[in-house]
Design a protein around this motif. Structure first.
Motif, PDB file in Angstrom:
ATOM      1  N   THR A  41      27.561  34.263  22.984  1.00  0.00           N
ATOM      2  CA  THR A  41      27.525  34.765  21.823  1.00  0.00           C
ATOM      3  C   THR A  41      27.109  35.876  22.249  1.00  0.00           C
ATOM      4  O   THR A  41      27.187  37.086  21.676  1.00  0.00           O
ATOM      5  N   THR A  42      27.085  35.779  23.473  1.00  0.00           N
ATOM      6  CA  THR A  42      26.725  37.581  24.412  1.00  0.00           C
ATOM      7  C   THR A  42      27.495  38.051  25.291  1.00  0.00           C
ATOM      8  O   THR A  42      27.820  39.297  25.353  1.00  0.00           O
ATOM      9  N   ASP A  43      27.293  36.929  26.246  1.00  0.00           N
ATOM     10  CA  ASP A  43      27.670  36.814  27.781  1.00  0.00           C
ATOM     11  C   ASP A  43      28.662  35.778  28.318  1.00  0.00           C
ATOM     12  O   ASP A  43      27.936  34.654  28.937  1.00  0.00           O
ATOM     13  N   TRP A  44      30.269  35.811  28.345  1.00  0.00           N
ATOM     14  CA  TRP A  44      31.053  35.070  28.618  1.00  0.00           C
ATOM     15  C   TRP A  44      32.117  35.760  29.461  1.00  0.00           C
ATOM     16  O   TRP A  44      33.035  34.816  30.121  1.00  0.00           O
ATOM     17  N   GLY A  45      30.535  36.019  30.186  1.00  0.00           N
ATOM     18  CA  GLY A  45      31.672  36.942  31.520  1.00  0.00           C
ATOM     19  C   GLY A  45      32.876  38.253  31.682  1.00  0.00           C
ATOM     20  O   GLY A  45      33.643  38.684  32.529  1.00  0.00           O
ATOM     21  N   GLN A  46      33.034  38.942  30.414  1.00  0.00           N
ATOM     22  CA  GLN A  46      33.927  39.402  30.120  1.00  0.00           C
ATOM     23  C   GLN A  46      33.639  41.226  30.387  1.00  0.00           C
ATOM     24  O   GLN A  46      34.104  42.483  30.453  1.00  0.00           O
ATOM     25  N   GLN A  47      32.705  41.706  31.201  1.00  0.00           N
ATOM     26  CA  GLN A  47      32.055  42.518  31.064  1.00  0.00           C
ATOM     27  C   GLN A  47      32.756  43.342  33.075  1.00  0.00           C
ATOM     28  O   GLN A  47      32.411  44.069  33.277  1.00  0.00           O
ATOM     29  N   LEU A  48      33.281  42.376  33.347  1.00  0.00           N
ATOM     30  CA  LEU A  48      33.665  43.368  34.908  1.00  0.00           C
ATOM     31  C   LEU A  48      34.107  43.901  34.936  1.00  0.00           C
ATOM     32  O   LEU A  48      33.984  44.778  36.093  1.00  0.00           O
ATOM     33  N   LYS A  49      35.691  44.302  34.217  1.00  0.00           N
ATOM     34  CA  LYS A  49      35.981  46.006  34.131  1.00  0.00           C
ATOM     35  C   LYS A  49      34.862  47.131  34.439  1.00  0.00           C
ATOM     36  O   LYS A  49      34.913  48.110  34.502  1.00  0.00           O
ATOM     37  N   ALA A  50      34.067  46.846  32.941  1.00  0.00           N
ATOM     38  CA  ALA A  50      32.779  47.768  32.324  1.00  0.00           C
ATOM     39  C   ALA A  50      31.861  48.130  33.954  1.00  0.00           C
ATOM     40  O   ALA A  50      31.558  49.571  34.275  1.00  0.00           O
ATOM     41  N   VAL A  51      31.174  47.234  34.738  1.00  0.00           N
ATOM     42  CA  VAL A  51      30.840  47.295  36.247  1.00  0.00           C
ATOM     43  C   VAL A  51      31.641  47.593  37.089  1.00  0.00           C
ATOM     44  O   VAL A  51      30.779  48.109  37.619  1.00  0.00           O
ATOM     45  N   LYS A  52      33.250  47.752  37.056  1.00  0.00           N
ATOM     46  CA  LYS A  52      33.528  48.622  37.841  1.00  0.00           C
ATOM     47  C   LYS A  52      33.615  49.622  37.794  1.00  0.00           C
ATOM     48  O   LYS A  52      33.224  50.591  38.733  1.00  0.00           O
ATOM     49  N   ARG A  53      33.577  50.362  36.520  1.00  0.00           N
ATOM     50  CA  ARG A  53      33.897  52.124  35.990  1.00  0.00           C
ATOM     51  C   ARG A  53      32.221  52.427  36.093  1.00  0.00           C
ATOM     52  O   ARG A  53      32.155  53.237  37.060  1.00  0.00           O
ATOM     53  N   TYR A  54      31.115  51.663  35.967  1.00  0.00           N
ATOM     54  CA  TYR A  54      29.420  52.127  36.227  1.00  0.00           C
ATOM     55  C   TYR A  54      29.467  51.921  37.854  1.00  0.00           C
ATOM     56  O   TYR A  54      29.025  52.696  38.103  1.00  0.00           O
ATOM     57  N   VAL A  55      30.241  50.940  38.473  1.00  0.00           N
ATOM     58  CA  VAL A  55      30.218  51.110  39.921  1.00  0.00           C
ATOM     59  C   VAL A  55      30.067  51.988  40.883  1.00  0.00           C
ATOM     60  O   VAL A  55      30.212  52.789  41.496  1.00  0.00           O
ATOM     61  N   ASP A  56      31.905  52.617  39.711  1.00  0.00           N
ATOM     62  CA  ASP A  56      32.797  53.618  40.902  1.00  0.00           C
ATOM     63  C   ASP A  56      32.347  55.001  40.478  1.00  0.00           C
ATOM     64  O   ASP A  56      32.148  55.688  41.152  1.00  0.00           O
ATOM     65  N   GLU A  57      31.488  55.334  39.050  1.00  0.00           N
ATOM     66  CA  GLU A  57      30.782  56.159  38.764  1.00  0.00           C
ATOM     67  C   GLU A  57      30.259  56.841  39.399  1.00  0.00           C
ATOM     68  O   GLU A  57      29.375  57.557  39.771  1.00  0.00           O
ATOM     69  N   ARG A  58      28.991  55.703  40.035  1.00  0.00           N
ATOM     70  CA  ARG A  58      27.798  56.080  40.872  1.00  0.00           C
ATOM     71  C   ARG A  58      27.972  55.774  42.870  1.00  0.00           C
ATOM     72  O   ARG A  58      27.313  56.467  43.186  1.00  0.00           O
TER      73      ARG A  58
END
Length: 680
Positions: free
Chosen positions: A478-495
Motif C-alpha cells: 500500500t506504500t512501499d513495494w520497492g518501486q522508488q529506485l529510479k527516484a532514489v537514483k535521481r535524488y543521489v545524482d542531483e546531490r
C-alpha cells in the motif's frame, strides 16, 4: 410537475439514445481505454521493478520456454506467461538453476535474468503485456454495467475505473491481482448472462471464464461458493419459466455447474500443459508438496493430499494453494504505527476506507439510497454485483495475510460497476442528480490525477492526508513495494552523493546498485532470508536511505525487534516518492550491527561451528545487550556448547523482553523462548 417529469424523461431518453449509438459507444470506450493504457504505461515507466515482479517474469519466461511450472508455483501461470510472451523474441542470457528453495530460486534467478540483460526493456515489455488484463477488466466493467443498467451506467462505471488510483497502481504490474479482478468479473458476468437467457454456448463461456480464473490466481477457489450463492438467490426469487418447477430449476443449475466445472478443469490442465508434474524431465519441486502442509488446517491438508494422490489437479497448482494458505496463516501486519504478529480482522475495512477515493466512499450510501428508494431496480443485477464481492470481502477479513488492498482489488471493481448503475438510475429519475454526480466524478478524477504518475501505490484519500501521509497508517504494497529506485537514483545524482547507506525493501532480490545507486546495504528481513552477508558498524555516516517496510520492520512481528526504531522518532531530510526516507548526519545503529552478528551466529551454528557462533553472538550482545535477537543467538550458542547455566540466564533475560512485547508478539515469543529452557 407532470410536465417537468415528462420533460426530464424526454431529456434522458435522448441522452440514453445518444449513448446507445454504436459509433458513439465504440468511440467513447476506445477513448477511455486509451486514457487508461496511457496512464498505466507512463506511470510504470517511472517505477523500478516491484517486489514480486522479478520472480513472476522469470517464472513466466521459464514456463513458456522450458515448460517449467515449479519455479513460482505459489501463483498460477497465466498472467506470468502472458507477460513473458514479448520476451521470447529477445536473446536473453539465462541464469543457471541451482535447485534452491523454490522462492529463493525464483527471486534470485529472476534477478539474474532481468539485470544481466537489458532490464529496462524486459520490465517494460512484460508490464505492457500484463496491462492487457487491466484493459479487459475495464472493458468487462463497461459491458456488465451497460447490459444491466444501460449505456450511461456503462460509461460512468468505466470512467470511475479508468481513474481508480488503486487499479492504476497495479494495472500494469506483472502480478496476479488485476488478472483475478478481471476473471472474477468475467465469471460472474457469464453466469448472469446464462441465467438471463440459458444456452449451451453461455455455459461454455462460464466454464471458460472459470477455468481462466483458476490459472490466474488461487482465489478462484471462492468462485464455486459465489456461484452457488447466486444460484440460491435465483431459486428463492422463483423467476422460473412457466413450465419449470423449482426442483427442475435447481437440477438444471446443478448440471450447469457440473458442465462448467468440467470445462474449467480442462482449462486448468491445458494451462499446465496437460502434465501433473510441476517440473519437466524428472526434475522435482523444492521442497516437495508434502512439506508445505504443516501450517494448514486438517481439512485443507487432507483435501490437497487427496487431490495430489489421485492427480486430479496439476501438482504446481496444488503446491501453490498449499503455500498461499500456509503463508496467510503466519504473516505479520502493520496498522497505524502498530506491529501485529499476525493478521487482524479489521485490516481490510480500515485499509479500504483509507485507500478508496472519497467519491467511492460517498457512492456507498448513494447505492444503498438508490436501492432503498427503488430508483435502482433489478434485484438480479444488484445481487450479482453485491454478493460476490461481499463474500470475498468477508472471507478476506478472516485472512491473516494483510499486506495491501491489492488483494481486494476486485471488490473495488464490482463496487464501481454498481456505483455506475446507481448514479445513472438517480440521474434518470431526476436530472438534478446530474450535478452532484458530475461533481463526484470530477473530484474522483482530480484526486487520481494528483497521484499521477508515481503515487498510485501510496495513494490515500484526502481525509487521511493523501499519499504523503500513508506511511502513518499502512505499509507493504500500500506504500512501499520497492518501486522508488529510479527516484532514489535521481535524488543521489542531483546531490552528487557518492557514499550512503540503504535499507532497501527488496535487496537483494532487486539490487539497488543495478540502478546506479552507490550505497552500502543495511540489514533487512530479506537480506536474512536470501542469505546476504553484511557487516554493519555500530555508527554510520549519512545519508541513510530506509524504505518504509524496513523502517517499520513489521515483518519481524514486533517493534522490539526493529533495528531502525530510533529512526522512526527522527524527522527525515526528505521522503522519496512516499516510501523511501532519507536521514542526514551521523547515527548510532547498535541494533543493526547486533542484527548482523546475530544472523552470522545462527548461520555458524547451522554449520556446526558453535565456538565461532558464540563469538559472533557476544559481538551482538556487546553492540546491543537488550536486543532479543542477540540474546537468542547467545543463548543458542551457549546451549550448543553445553554451557547450560549461562544459557538459562541468557534465556531468562530474553523472556523478560518477550513479556514486554506487543500482546500478539508475546503469543509467539514467550512460548518460543520457554521452549529453549528444555533440557537446561
Amino acid at each position: 410537475m407532470i410536465t417537468q417529469v415528462r420533460a426530464d424523461s424526454s431529456t434522458f431518453s435522448t441522452v440514453q439514445s445518444f449513448f446507445n449509438k454504436p459509433p458513439v459507444t465504440i468511440a467513447g470506450v476506445i477513448l477511455l481505454l486509451l486514457v487508461l493504457e496511457g496512464q498505466l504505461l507512463y506511470s510504470v515507466r517511472q517505477e523500478s521493478l516491484t517486489w514480486d515482479e522479478g520472480d513472476h517474469i522469470f517464472a513466466g519466461y521459464m514456463s513458456l520456454k522450458h515448460h517449467d511450472f515449479g519455479l513460482n508455483p505459489e501463483h498460477p501461470p497465466l498472467v506470468k506467461m502472458v507477460a513473458a510472451v514479448p520476451l521470447q523474441s529477445m536473446h536473453l542470457r539465462e541464469p543457471q538453476l541451482q535447485n534452491r528453495y523454490f522462492k529463493t530460486e525464483a527471486y534470485l534467478s529472476g534477478r539474474d535474468l532481468i539485470f544481466q540483460n537489458d532490464f529496462d526493456t524486459i520490465i517494460f515489455r512484460a508490464r505492457m503485456a500484463a496491462s492487457i488484463f487491466a484493459l479487459m477488466t475495464a472493458l468487462l466493467a463497461f459491458l456488465t454495467a451497460r447490459e444491466m443498467f444501460g449505456a450511461g451506467a456503462g460509461f460512468l462505471a468505466l470512467l470511475l475505473i479508468v481513474f481508480e488510483p488503486n487499479f492504476l497502481a497495479h494495472g500494469a504490474l506483472v502480478t496476479t491481482d488485476t488478472g483475478a479482478a478481471c476473471c472474477l468479473l468475467a465469471s460472474i458476468y457469464a453466469f448472469y448472462r446464462y441465467v438471463k437467457s440459458p444456452s449451451w454456448g453461455r455455459i461454455a463461456v462460464l466454464g471458460l471464464a472459470a477455468g481462466v480464473f483458476c490459472i490466474t490466481k488461487h482465489s478462484a477457489v471462492l468462485l464455486p461458493p459465489m456461484l452457488i450463492l447466486l444460484a440460491f438467490t435465483e431459486l428463492l426469487r422463483r423467476r422460473q419459466l412457466a413450465d419449470e418447477s423449482r426442483l427442475h430449476q435447481a437440477l438444471r443449475l446443478a448440471c450447469v455447474f457440473v458442465v462448467a466445472g468440467v470445462i474449467a478443469v480442462a482449462i486448468m490442465w491445458a494451462g499446465y500443459g496437460f502434465r501433473y508434474s510441476a517440473r519437466p524431465a524428472g526434475m522435482q519441486i523444492n521442497p516437495p508438496l508434502v512439506s508445505t502442509l504443516g501450517n494448514l488446517s486438517a481439512v485443507e491438508g487432507k483435501f490437497i493430499t487427496l487431490m495430489a494422490r489421485w492427480k486430479l489437479l496439476p501438482e504446481s497448482w496444488l503446491f501453490g494453494l498449499a503455500d498461499v494458505r500456509s503463508v496467510a496463516n503466519v504473516w505479520p501486519s502493520y496498522m497505524f504505527g502498530k506491529v501485529y504478529a499476525h493478521g487482524v480482522w479489521f485490516y481490510f475495512p480500515v485499509a479500504f476506507v483509507i485507500k478508496a477515493t472519497l467519491t467511492t466512499l460517498i457512492f456507498l450510501p448513494l447505492i444503498v439510497y438508490a436501492i432503498a428508494t427503488r430508483k435502482l431496480r433489478g434485484w438480479r443485477e444488484i445481487l450479482f454485483l453485491s454478493l460476490p464481492p461481499a463474500l470475498y470481502f468477508a472471507i478476506s477479513m478472516t485472512s491473516k495475510l494483510n499486506i495491501g488492498v491489492r488483494h481486494i482489488l476486485l471488490v473495488f471493481i464490482f463496487l464501481l460497476v454498481l456505483a455506475g448503475g446507481a448514479a445513472w438510475s438517480l440521474i434518470c429519475h431526476d436530472r438534478r442528480w446530474a450535478w452532484p454526480v458530475a461533481v463526484l466524478l470530477l473530484f474522483h478524477i482530480v484526486s487520481s490525477l494528483r497521484a499521477f504518475p508515481t503515487s498510485y501505490m501510496a495513494y490515500a484519500n484526502e481525509l487521511w492526508g493523501g499519499p504523503a501521509n500513508i506511511h502513518k497508517y499502512l505499509t507493504d504494497s500500500t506504500t512501499d513495494w520497492g518501486q522508488q529506485l529510479k527516484a532514489v537514483k535521481r535524488y543521489v545524482d542531483e546531490r552528487g552523493i557518492q557514499r550512503c547507506w540503504f535499507a532497501y525493501t527488496a535487496e537483494p532480490a532487486i539490487p539497488f546498485r543495478a540502478y546506479g545507486i552507490p550505497c552500502t546495504a543495511l540489514p533487512t528481513i530479506d537480506t536474512i532470508g536470501f542469505g546476504m552477508k553484511l557487516d554493519t558498524p555500530p555508527v554510520i555516516q549519512g545519508p541513510v536511505f530506509i524504505s518504509h517496510i524496513p523502517l517499520t520492520f513489521y515483518e519481524s512481528g514486533s517493534s522490539r525487534l526493529n533495528p531502525y526504531r530510533e529512526f522512526m522518532k527522527l524527522k527525515p531530510t526528505a521522503v522519496i516518492e512516499n516510501g523511501v526516507f532519507v536521514y542526514d548526519g551521523t547515527f548510532q545503529v547498535p541494533y543493526a550491527a547486533a542484527f548482523d552478528h546475530a544472523v552470522k551466529s545462527r548461520d555458524l551454528l547451522e554449520q556446526h561451528q558453535p565456538e565461532q557462533a558464540l563469538a559472533e553472538a557476544q559481538y551482538a550482545i556487546a553492540a546491543a545487550p537488550d536486543y532479543m535477537l542477540a540474546l537468542m543467538a547467545l543463548g543458542e550458542a551457549q546451549k550448543a556448547l553445553q554451557k547450560n547455566a549461562d544459557a538459562r540466564v541468557t534465556f531468562e533475560m530474553a523472556l523478560t523482553i518477550a513479556r514486554s512485547m506487543e500482546p500478539t508478539a508475546q503469543e509467539v515469543w514467550i512460548p518460543r523462548v520457554q521452549e529453549k529452557f528444555a533440557g537446561l
